[in-house]
Design a protein around this motif. Structure first.
Motif, short mmCIF file in Angstrom:
data_model
loop_
_atom_site.label_atom_id
_atom_site.label_comp_id
_atom_site.label_asym_id
_atom_site.label_seq_id
_atom_site.Cartn_x
_atom_site.Cartn_y
_atom_site.Cartn_z
N HIS A 58 32.17 42.24 8.52
CA HIS A 58 33.01 42.20 7.34
C HIS A 58 32.31 42.94 6.18
O HIS A 58 32.96 43.47 5.28
N HIS A 59 30.97 42.97 6.21
CA HIS A 59 30.21 43.56 5.10
C HIS A 59 29.65 44.95 5.39
O HIS A 59 29.42 45.73 4.47
N ILE A 60 29.33 45.22 6.66
CA ILE A 60 28.80 46.55 6.97
C ILE A 60 29.67 47.22 8.03
O ILE A 60 30.35 46.53 8.80
N ARG A 61 29.62 48.55 8.06
CA ARG A 61 30.55 49.27 8.93
C ARG A 61 30.09 49.29 10.38
O ARG A 61 30.84 48.98 11.29
N SER A 62 28.82 49.68 10.59
CA SER A 62 28.30 49.78 11.96
C SER A 62 26.79 49.93 11.87
O SER A 62 26.25 50.22 10.81
N LYS A 63 26.12 49.76 13.00
CA LYS A 63 24.68 49.97 12.97
C LYS A 63 24.36 51.44 12.68
O LYS A 63 23.43 51.74 11.95
N GLU A 64 25.16 52.32 13.22
CA GLU A 64 24.96 53.76 13.01
C GLU A 64 25.00 54.09 11.51
O GLU A 64 24.36 55.01 11.04
N HIS A 65 25.79 53.33 10.81
CA HIS A 65 26.06 53.59 9.41
C HIS A 65 25.07 52.88 8.48
O HIS A 65 25.07 53.08 7.27
#
Lengths: 220, 220
Positions: A58-65
């Motif tokens: 909900h707070h971060i987009r992805s690990k890559e990001h």
């Protein structure tokens, strides 16, 4: 008020949401500095933040990001608390002194040290993401350089090279995360004042022995 | 002469051997900064150095040992060209100014930028190896701090905090690798002189408008 600004720019719906996101990104920064980017899983960050994986997304987009998100968060906070706060100051010398003090406060107590490390040491970003962060960093360098050039033009400084002055300023301020300990002998406030005096006033005592006299003349 | 000193300390039998070893460690540093430590193989380093694997092992101990060898090499060169060169200078202010100029020359042209990066950003060393390098770094900080305290005692400086002065000095000098380009607008010599003037003389023009007068008084 300050928090709201960050919330708006980072897309958090509320000040509370922005605080939550900031806490998550600082936790992620700490884990990445400890275990490396490859060694840190989304599950680790969720666990350390007291969230489920779904809650975390909900707070971060992805690990890559994630590295980009941490760096963008770092730049958001920096721009809000330092750059945008001092840009309106008309006198260039006062603008630069205030800027140094505010930047030192940010580096010593504005966020976790690991955000600074990821902002300045992690060369992991590539392509568009890297260009985006670099453009924001360059904007700060240009702001400093222009302010030094303006102070020079007004006769407020000796015959400096504004570019060298800008990078000397940055080095003095940004190196702090390498050695400063919040529980150490030097409080952050005293440090900011000392560094401003040192940078703008110089080390040598203007009323002391002439710098050319290399003899070991005792005084004071 | 300088090379011989390094050869002796690093165990190279001849000045030529030390040059060879230095070139290999600088190549290894470049590869590690490009591809990461894990991503760099001994074969890569041998290829880039124009050596067989067996030939390479004549100069370095093992891949496990490589980061320590690069950091030790960096500290060897630093101590020989900067620290040991300025320690005998009796006047503390002159000692510090010479030290800054020499350190800037080292950072700008004494070795590849990647040696500095590995020396200051790679937190990969652990245990005894890490303690060994940290002790050598701390020795430099102590040398600076002591020299600043001595200059203060002699009345050569304003009322500075020697510890803050030492870290301000280091930040200004060591940040250079982040932005300096050997083919850029600022030659290394000019940079060293500018930074010494700036750090010791200060930014403000001592003969200019009083720093308290915030008006935009034109001059020069």
């Amino acid at each position: 008020m300050a928090r709201q600004g960050i919330a708006e720019r980072t897309g958090g719906a509320t000040a509370e949401g922005a605080d939550r996101r900031a806490a998550i990104l600082e936790t992620a920064a700490r884990l990445i500095c400890e275990k490396g980017y490859e060694g840190t899983s989304i599950q680790d960050i969720a666990d350390a933040s007291g969230l489920t994986k779904a809650g975390l997304y909900h707070h971060i987009r992805s690990k890559e990001h994630l590295l980009l998100e941490i760096q963008s968060y770092g730049m958001d906070v920096f721009e809000e608390r330092v750059l945008h706060a001092v840009m309106p100051i008309e006198d260039p010398l006062l603008r630069l002194k205030t800027c140094m003090a505010k930047n030192i406060h940010l580096v010593t107590s504005g966020w976790s040290k690991e955000v600074t490390i990821i902002l300045h040491e992690h060369a992991t970003l590539t392509g568009e993401a890297r260009a985006q962060i670099n453009a924001r960093k360059k904007r700060y360098v240009r702001f400093l350089e222009t302010s030094f050039a303006e102070a020079l033009q007004k006769g407020q400084t000796r015959a400096i090279n504004p570019k060298v002055a800008a990078f000397a300023f940055l080095g003095q301020v940004l190196w702090i995360y390498k050695w400063f300990r919040p529980d150490g002998q030097i409080p952050a406030d005293a440090l900011a004042q000392e560094m401003v005096d040192l940078f703008f006033g110089g080390l040598e005592d203007p009323s002391g022995p002439a710098p050319k006299a290399r003899k070991t003349g005792k005084k004071g």
